[in-house]
Design a protein around this motif. Sequence first.
Motif, PDB file in Angstrom:
ATOM      1  N   VAL A  48       0.846  -1.200   0.000  1.00  0.00           N
ATOM      2  CA  VAL A  48       0.000   0.000   0.000  1.00  0.00           C
ATOM      3  C   VAL A  48       0.879   1.247   0.000  1.00  0.00           C
ATOM      4  O   VAL A  48       0.610   2.224  -0.706  1.00  0.00           O
ATOM      5  N   ARG A  52      -0.106   2.825  -3.338  1.00  0.00           N
ATOM      6  CA  ARG A  52      -1.205   3.736  -2.993  1.00  0.00           C
ATOM      7  C   ARG A  52      -2.509   3.365  -3.716  1.00  0.00           C
ATOM      8  O   ARG A  52      -3.063   4.164  -4.482  1.00  0.00           O
ATOM      9  N   PRO A  53      -3.022   2.154  -3.504  1.00  0.00           N
ATOM     10  CA  PRO A  53      -4.261   1.748  -4.171  1.00  0.00           C
ATOM     11  C   PRO A  53      -5.466   2.509  -3.611  1.00  0.00           C
ATOM     12  O   PRO A  53      -5.408   3.089  -2.523  1.00  0.00           O
ATOM     13  N   ASP A  54      -6.547   2.484  -4.359  1.00  0.00           N
ATOM     14  CA  ASP A  54      -7.791   3.087  -3.881  1.00  0.00           C
ATOM     15  C   ASP A  54      -8.467   2.182  -2.857  1.00  0.00           C
ATOM     16  O   ASP A  54      -9.067   2.655  -1.895  1.00  0.00           O
ATOM     17  N   VAL A  56      -8.219  -1.862  -0.827  1.00  0.00           N
ATOM     18  CA  VAL A  56      -7.561  -3.138  -0.532  1.00  0.00           C
ATOM     19  C   VAL A  56      -8.637  -4.173  -0.237  1.00  0.00           C
ATOM     20  O   VAL A  56      -9.527  -3.933   0.576  1.00  0.00           O
ATOM     21  N   ARG A  75      -5.157   2.138   7.377  1.00  0.00           N
ATOM     22  CA  ARG A  75      -6.092   3.264   7.526  1.00  0.00           C
ATOM     23  C   ARG A  75      -5.457   4.428   8.284  1.00  0.00           C
ATOM     24  O   ARG A  75      -5.765   5.595   8.026  1.00  0.00           O
ATOM     25  N   HIS A  78      -2.720   5.726   5.601  1.00  0.00           N
ATOM     26  CA  HIS A  78      -3.261   6.095   4.289  1.00  0.00           C
ATOM     27  C   HIS A  78      -4.788   6.135   4.353  1.00  0.00           C
ATOM     28  O   HIS A  78      -5.469   5.240   3.825  1.00  0.00           O
ATOM     29  N   GLU A  80      -6.873   7.646   2.773  1.00  0.00           N
ATOM     30  CA  GLU A  80      -7.532   7.717   1.474  1.00  0.00           C
ATOM     31  C   GLU A  80      -7.726   6.325   0.860  1.00  0.00           C
ATOM     32  O   GLU A  80      -8.478   6.159  -0.110  1.00  0.00           O
ATOM     33  N   THR A  81      -7.060   5.312   1.397  1.00  0.00           N
ATOM     34  CA  THR A  81      -7.204   3.934   0.909  1.00  0.00           C
ATOM     35  C   THR A  81      -8.281   3.227   1.724  1.00  0.00           C
ATOM     36  O   THR A  81      -8.173   3.121   2.942  1.00  0.00           O
ATOM     37  N   GLU A  82      -9.322   2.757   1.041  1.00  0.00           N
ATOM     38  CA  GLU A  82     -10.397   2.042   1.717  1.00  0.00           C
ATOM     39  C   GLU A  82     -10.059   0.560   1.808  1.00  0.00           C
ATOM     40  O   GLU A  82      -9.305   0.028   0.974  1.00  0.00           O
ATOM     41  N   ARG A 124     -15.750   3.332  -2.415  1.00  0.00           N
ATOM     42  CA  ARG A 124     -15.136   4.461  -3.123  1.00  0.00           C
ATOM     43  C   ARG A 124     -16.034   5.685  -3.097  1.00  0.00           C
ATOM     44  O   ARG A 124     -15.554   6.820  -3.126  1.00  0.00           O
TER      45      ARG A 124
END
Length: 233
Positions: A48, A52-54, A56, A75, A78, A80-82, A124
Amino acid sequence: MNGTDPTRVLVSDDQTVVREGIVMLLGLLPGIEVVAAAADGEEAVALVERHRPDVVLMDLRMPRCDGVEATRRIRAAHPETEVVVLTTYADDDSLFPALQAGARGYLTKDAGGEEIARAIADVRSGAAGLSPQVQSRLLERLADGAARAAAPSAAQAGTGRPGELPDGLTAREAEVLALIAEGLSNTEIARRLFVSPATVKTHINNLFAKTAVRDRAQAVAYAFRHGITGTQQ
């Protein structure tokens, strides 16, 4: 990101066959790009950081670092990563720690491609991506919590005084929280309570601050723990 960009997804599962199967399935779904795959939570955290995925897709039972701890670390570093949990287990000991760690979605591994894609799209967009089975389990436990809360404790018996709401919540904030736990959107809550969506948003911001929850999935877990449901007045 514009509307044509694919959702970038990282898959984390310790079973090679399962992990590769999920990656293959996601590759067939429109609007999704798999950017990496991890064999455990420790590797998921590192990947991650790198990609930096959107979203996981996170298994729970993994060596070195399990899915709950990996979710908490991802979390925190990052936001912004769900995270959408994809696991074999839907028991309370798996479900609620994952939601409390920051997972916004929770699916079991019998989910099909359409359900996985919907959960990814939901998180998202800021909604919770919960399978019908998980939603049903949450509602069952919320109902159980309400029944327990309705029984007066020995200290309250005979006093005629209702139990105080936790963390300084007002009656209206508790009512909004119960409707969140039922799965209602802000607009639906506003219609139910005959108030404006802006007023609902204010109540939600206040109750999130008081209860120290970060999102609606954690709010549902909080409501369960404290027996705050639509049946509680």
